[in-house]
Scaffold this active site. Structure first.
Site, PDB file in Angstrom:
ATOM      1  CB  SER A  54      21.904   5.836  20.660  1.00 45.51           C
ATOM      2  OG  SER A  54      21.272   7.086  21.224  1.00 45.51           O
ATOM      3  CE1 TYR A  65      25.513   4.987  26.183  1.00 46.84           C
ATOM      4  CE2 TYR A  65      24.503   7.283  24.813  1.00 46.84           C
ATOM      5  CZ  TYR A  65      24.454   5.668  25.145  1.00 46.84           C
ATOM      6  OH  TYR A  65      23.478   4.991  24.796  1.00 46.84           O
ATOM      7  CE  LYS A 116      25.443   2.572  23.084  1.00 48.88           C
ATOM      8  NZ  LYS A 116      25.256   1.220  23.337  1.00 48.88           N
TER       9      LYS A 116
HETATM   10  N1  LIG Z   1      17.769   3.917  27.523  1.00 48.93           N
HETATM   11  C1  LIG Z   1      18.014   4.610  26.684  1.00 48.93           C
HETATM   12  O1  LIG Z   1      17.555   5.607  26.665  1.00 48.93           O
HETATM   13  C2  LIG Z   1      18.848   4.317  25.525  1.00 48.93           C
HETATM   14  C3  LIG Z   1      18.815   4.944  24.443  1.00 48.93           C
HETATM   15  C4  LIG Z   1      19.714   4.426  23.219  1.00 48.93           C
HETATM   16  C5  LIG Z   1      20.364   3.351  23.491  1.00 48.93           C
HETATM   17  N2  LIG Z   1      20.550   2.816  24.403  1.00 48.93           N
HETATM   18  C6  LIG Z   1      21.464   1.445  24.577  1.00 48.93           C
HETATM   19  O2  LIG Z   1      20.579   0.201  24.871  1.00 48.93           O
HETATM   20  C7  LIG Z   1      21.314  -0.538  25.780  1.00 48.93           C
HETATM   21  C8  LIG Z   1      20.543  -0.890  27.139  1.00 48.93           C
HETATM   22  O3  LIG Z   1      20.090   0.203  27.742  1.00 48.93           O
HETATM   23  P1  LIG Z   1      19.130   0.402  29.038  1.00 48.93           P
HETATM   24  O4  LIG Z   1      18.460   1.511  29.116  1.00 48.93           O
HETATM   25  O5  LIG Z   1      18.446  -1.014  29.229  1.00 48.93           O
HETATM   26  O6  LIG Z   1      20.298   0.493  30.304  1.00 48.93           O
HETATM   27  P2  LIG Z   1      20.585  -0.377  31.617  1.00 48.93           P
HETATM   28  O7  LIG Z   1      21.561   0.085  32.103  1.00 48.93           O
HETATM   29  O8  LIG Z   1      19.214  -0.592  32.225  1.00 48.93           O
HETATM   30  O9  LIG Z   1      20.871  -1.681  31.111  1.00 48.93           O
HETATM   31  C9  LIG Z   1      22.341  -2.046  30.659  1.00 48.93           C
HETATM   32  C10 LIG Z   1      22.465  -3.558  31.620  1.00 48.93           C
HETATM   33  O10 LIG Z   1      23.743  -3.974  31.300  1.00 48.93           O
HETATM   34  C11 LIG Z   1      24.506  -4.314  32.373  1.00 48.93           C
HETATM   35  N3  LIG Z   1      25.973  -4.230  32.236  1.00 48.93           N
HETATM   36  C12 LIG Z   1      26.720  -3.047  32.012  1.00 48.93           C
HETATM   37  N4  LIG Z   1      27.857  -3.207  31.616  1.00 48.93           N
HETATM   38  C13 LIG Z   1      28.279  -4.670  31.820  1.00 48.93           C
HETATM   39  C14 LIG Z   1      29.019  -5.626  31.654  1.00 48.93           C
HETATM   40  N5  LIG Z   1      30.447  -4.956  31.350  1.00 48.93           N
HETATM   41  N6  LIG Z   1      28.893  -6.702  31.761  1.00 48.93           N
HETATM   42  C15 LIG Z   1      27.567  -7.369  31.946  1.00 48.93           C
HETATM   43  N7  LIG Z   1      26.620  -6.612  32.016  1.00 48.93           N
HETATM   44  C16 LIG Z   1      26.986  -5.306  32.293  1.00 48.93           C
HETATM   45  C17 LIG Z   1      23.627  -3.387  33.636  1.00 48.93           C
HETATM   46  O11 LIG Z   1      23.850  -4.122  34.691  1.00 48.93           O
HETATM   47  C18 LIG Z   1      22.569  -3.449  33.113  1.00 48.93           C
HETATM   48  O12 LIG Z   1      21.648  -4.436  33.589  1.00 48.93           O
HETATM   49  C19 LIG Z   1      22.777   0.005  26.175  1.00 48.93           C
HETATM   50  O13 LIG Z   1      23.687  -0.192  25.173  1.00 48.93           O
HETATM   51  C20 LIG Z   1      22.324   1.917  25.954  1.00 48.93           C
HETATM   52  O14 LIG Z   1      23.530   2.380  25.639  1.00 48.93           O
HETATM   53  C21 LIG Z   1      19.911   3.123  25.630  1.00 48.93           C
END
Ligand SMILES: NC(=O)c1ccc[n+]([C@@H]2O[C@H](COP(=O)([O-])OP(=O)(O)OC[C@H]3O[C@@H](n4cnc5c(N)ncnc54)[C@H](O)[C@@H]3O)[C@@H](O)[C@H]2O)c1
Length: 336
Positions: A121, A146, A150
């Site tokens: 991120s 959080y 990362k």
């Molecule tokens: N959305 C954002 O703004 C953003 C920005 C920067 C980084 N990220 C990173 O991108 C990745 C995806 O983000 P997103 O927005 O799609 O989030 P999200 O919560 O929609 O998707 C994450 C998925 O992982 C699953 N999950 C969580 N812990 C788990 C585990 N222990 N075992 C199996 N499944 C698990 C959840 O059920 C979910 O379906 C994450 O690592 C997040 O930190 C997101």
């Protein structure tokens, strides 16, 4: 394999992978997503999607899934991502985000799977002094547990490669993913009160929230409100496909990081205006005081990903807002 493949970014990446000729296998514990996502993906793609309900923290299940499949690579999305919750419950975040990566790396080594893309991120940069922010900009002390997870995950991967591991790894530093699939079959499913601007906008317009508060309009930005680099989730999904294809061409023992953003910053008020334009709706918002800990402005220098991965974003801010709004209309009052 896509861990977290039922989530917001993972599900859109599943679409892009299939459309690029891959056969993604989803691993998700559905802690922050809905089982209906699988059916939605199958409707978009008109094909069956292989998926497992499993927890990345459960090493036995993870190894079993590796033993049943021949993965070409792994895209690791699964993580907890709510900044506020991470302050209240840091150990949950260190466990879910850091330990899951360690379990995954071990399983990959055991089953000879070399290629890994990690979701990182732009939060690792904090408030950068020089804009746009490039990959060589020093990372700053994380503002939240959080954000720290990362940084730690990136450091683990860097050190793993330094130790001589044969893997090929890319960490993608996402800026602000927004939007939804234009079919409105999949999109962002925030649980509770959204922490991000765009779902808050669409929920307010849908009548789920009474009004949107804009936190501060006296910053040193074009209209005084905070600036972010908003990227359509399908462009972000495409960056994962390009990353995996890029890794396949690298020598063993490879690690690199890439920014994924549009290269443009937009203010909160610009995002609201774009929403009002594409939706034809007036948004009920007010200006409130500054919010502690907010980064004032950040946007990406995207030269590296353009030059090395041949990736460029295709969608505009208005495209993103239109797709986010259509998705909200489809959801109706869900997400209360
Ligand atoms: N959305 C954002 O703004 C953003 C920005 C920067 C980084 N990220 C990173 O991108 C990745 C995806 O983000 P997103 O927005 O799609 O989030 P999200 O919560 O929609 O998707 C994450 C998925 O992982 C699953 N999950 C969580 N812990 C788990 C585990 N222990 N075992 C199996 N499944 C698990 C959840 O059920 C979910 O379906 C994450 O690592 C997040 O930190 C997101």
């Amino acid at each position: 394999m896509i861990t977290g493949g039922a989530g917001f970014i993972g599900s859109h990446t599943a679409v892009s992978l299939v459309q690029s000729g891959f056969e993604p296998v989803i691993l998700d514990n559905f802690s922050n997503s809905d089982h209906s996502v699988i059916g939605s993906l199958e409707r978009i793609l008109e094909t069956k999607i292989k998926w497992y309900e499993a927890d990345c923290l459960d090493g036995d299940s993870v190894r079993e899934i590796f033993s049943e499949n021949e993965f070409a690579g792994v895209i690791h999305f699964a993580a907890s991502k709510a900044v506020g919750e991470s302050v209240a419950n840091p150990l949950k975040y260190y466990r879910n985000n850091v330990e899951s990566l360690l379990i995954l790396i071990d399983a990959m080594a055991e089953y000879g799977v070399k290629d890994l893309v990690l979701s990182s991120s732009c939060t690792v940069y904090g408030q950068p002094e020089i804009l746009p922010v490039s990959e060589s900009t020093p990372r700053q002390e994380a503002e939240s547990p959080y954000g720290n997870t990362k940084k730690i995950c990136e450091d683990i991967l860097r050190d793993y490669i330094k130790s001589g591991a044969k893997s090929r790894i890319v960490a993608l530093r996402y800026f602000n993913p927004i939007g939804a699939h234009p079919s409105s079959e999949i999109g962002e499913l925030p649980k509770g009160v959204p922490a991000n601007l765009v779902p808050f906008i669409t929920q307010t317009a849908a009548g789920i929230r009474r009004e949107l508060t804009v936190f501060g309009n006296d910053y040193d930005t074009p209209d005084g409100t905070c600036v972010r680099d908003y990227i359509h989730v399908l462009d972000l999904a495409d960056a994962h496909v390009k990353s995996i294809q890029y890794l396949f061409k690298q020598e063993e023992n490879f690690y690199d990081v890439f920014n994924v953003g549009t290269g443009n910053g937009n203010t909160v008020l610009e995002v609201i205006k774009a929403f009002e334009k594409v939706s034809g709706k007036h948004l009920n918002y007010r200006i409130g005081p500054r919010r502690e800990g907010d980064v004032v402005k950040t946007w990406a220098n995207t030269d590296k990903i353009k030059n090395l991965l041949g990736w460029t974003p295709k969608y505009s801010l208005e495209d993103s807002m239109r797709d986010a709004w259509n998705w909200q209309v489809k959801l109706g009052s869900a997400g209360k």
